[in-house]
Design a protein around this motif. Structure first.
Motif, mmCIF file in Angstrom:
data_model
loop_
_atom_site.group_PDB
_atom_site.id
_atom_site.type_symbol
_atom_site.label_atom_id
_atom_site.label_comp_id
_atom_site.label_asym_id
_atom_site.label_seq_id
_atom_site.Cartn_x
_atom_site.Cartn_y
_atom_site.Cartn_z
ATOM 1 N N MET A 1 0.849 -1.205 0.000
ATOM 2 C CA MET A 1 0.000 0.000 0.000
ATOM 3 C C MET A 1 0.879 1.247 0.000
ATOM 4 O O MET A 1 1.719 1.423 0.874
ATOM 5 N N LYS A 2 0.696 2.092 -1.015
ATOM 6 C CA LYS A 2 1.415 3.359 -1.046
ATOM 7 C C LYS A 2 0.653 4.380 -0.214
ATOM 8 O O LYS A 2 -0.578 4.453 -0.286
ATOM 9 N N ARG A 3 1.394 5.162 0.557
ATOM 10 C CA ARG A 3 0.778 6.107 1.486
ATOM 11 C C ARG A 3 1.224 7.528 1.166
ATOM 12 O O ARG A 3 2.414 7.794 1.032
ATOM 13 N N PHE A 4 0.234 8.425 1.057
ATOM 14 C CA PHE A 4 0.494 9.824 0.748
ATOM 15 C C PHE A 4 -0.251 10.708 1.738
ATOM 16 O O PHE A 4 -1.194 10.260 2.403
ATOM 17 N N ALA A 5 0.156 11.974 1.814
ATOM 18 C CA ALA A 5 -0.467 12.859 2.797
ATOM 19 C C ALA A 5 -0.311 14.311 2.378
ATOM 20 O O ALA A 5 0.522 14.656 1.532
ATOM 21 N N LEU A 6 -1.117 15.146 3.010
ATOM 22 C CA LEU A 6 -1.007 16.601 2.896
ATOM 23 C C LEU A 6 -0.520 17.144 4.224
ATOM 24 O O LEU A 6 -1.106 16.878 5.272
ATOM 25 N N LEU A 7 0.566 17.946 4.178
ATOM 26 C CA LEU A 7 1.112 18.573 5.375
ATOM 27 C C LEU A 7 0.753 20.046 5.398
ATOM 28 O O LEU A 7 0.857 20.739 4.380
ATOM 29 N N GLY A 8 0.337 20.532 6.543
ATOM 30 C CA GLY A 8 0.036 21.955 6.681
ATOM 31 C C GLY A 8 -0.648 22.218 7.998
ATOM 32 O O GLY A 8 -0.816 21.328 8.827
ATOM 33 N N GLU A 9 -1.051 23.464 8.191
ATOM 34 C CA GLU A 9 -1.791 23.846 9.398
ATOM 35 C C GLU A 9 -2.416 25.227 9.169
ATOM 36 O O GLU A 9 -1.680 26.171 8.835
ATOM 37 N N PRO A 10 -3.740 25.364 9.294
ATOM 38 C CA PRO A 10 -4.736 24.321 9.596
ATOM 39 C C PRO A 10 -5.180 23.599 8.322
ATOM 40 O O PRO A 10 -4.981 24.100 7.215
ATOM 41 N N LEU A 11 -5.830 22.469 8.487
ATOM 42 C CA LEU A 11 -6.271 21.668 7.346
ATOM 43 C C LEU A 11 -7.745 21.257 7.456
ATOM 44 O O LEU A 11 -8.188 20.368 6.724
#
Length: 281
Positions: A1-11
């Motif tokens: 399983m490939k895993r991706f994400a969005l980084l930031g604040e706030p979301l």
């Protein structure tokens, strides 16, 4: 399983997880996941220490980390380095490479509008990270003139430098936002600020007498679907374009970087736009 994400604040109000899941559905990718990671500044370095050795295969980056992540990477694409903004990071063999797909997304969206950049006159409202991406596209593709309207002259000068480095033949002017009301007509006016974004939908960065019927009004905001900026332009007889297609395109280009291959050619961008617009109230 490939895993991706969005980084930031706030979301809290991001549409990115739903958008990426819609892309995976279209491409019939069933071994990928996408989530959000709310990350304050003080946790950025520790997150990247873990990211480098596993956890995620790639991440998108949004406010306020697009510049802060650059020193934490092994390589940065030349255009992302020039505009000092990374919004997509790929991890291969524990090596992190940064890109800016906002540039690709804006270029794609403007192409779909069928407005030629070469030889035309543009106004950019704002001088932040999004404006840098817009300016990079306009300079590279031969705009004749770019007028920058921004409160901070320092940021506007930085934007002017980016344009000059990419294409020294572009005529560039800088002025404060108050000058917009008396400006000449442009082929395209691009709002790169957050003025008019939900919930402040009664606000606009300009007055309606800026527009002429030959102008394309492009607002990078996509929520609401029609900002006051775009509503005023429409009343003046202009063509209008919001930021939804750019949002979708930059996400698709991110998937292409992570997965490889010509992903852009195999997705229905318009269907993705329709899917995500349904989520905006």
């Amino acid at each position: 399983m490939k895993r991706f994400a969005l980084l930031g604040e706030p979301l809290g109000h991001t549409l990115s997880p739903a958008l990426h899941k819609a892309i995976y559905r279209q491409l019939e990718i069933d071994d990928a996941s996408y989530r959000t990671v709310e990350l304050p500044d003080e946790r950025l370095k520790s997150f990247f220490s873990g990211f480098r050795v596993g956890g995620f295969d790639g991440v998108n980056v949004t406010t306020p980390h697009k510049a802060a992540v650059i020193p934490l990477l092994d390589e940065v694409d030349a255009k992302a380095k020039l505009i000092n903004a990374v919004n997509c990071i790929n991890r291969v063999n524990n090596k992190l490479t940064g890109f800016n797909t906002d540039i690709l997304g804006f270029a794609y969206s403007l192409r779909q509008s069928e407005l030629s950049i070469e030889g035309n006159k543009f106004a950019i409202i704002g001088a932040g990270g999004s404006a840098q991406a817009v300016a990079a596209v306009l300079a590279e593709e031969g705009a004749n003139q770019i007028s920058i309207f921004n409160r901070s002259i320092e940021n506007a000068e930085s934007l002017k430098s980016t344009i000059a480095e990419l294409n020294s033949e572009v005529q560039v002017s800088i002025d404060g936002l108050e000058a917009l009301a008396s400006s000449d007509a442009y082929d395209c006016v691009v709002n790169t600020t957050t003025v008019g974004m939900s919930p402040n939908t009664d606000d606009s960065p300009v007055t309606s007498n800026l527009f002429s019927t030959n102008t394309l009004a492009f607002d990078l905001i996509y929520n609401p679907k029609q900002t006051k900026f775009l509503a005023d332009a429409e009343k003046a007889g202009c063509r209008t374009l919001n930021g939804m297609q750019m949002l979708v395109a930059q996400a698709v280009y991110s998937v292409e970087i992570w997965m490889g291959g010509n992903i852009v050619a195999h997705v229905d961008m318009n269907a993705l736009v329709r899917d995500i617009e349904k989520l905006i109230k």
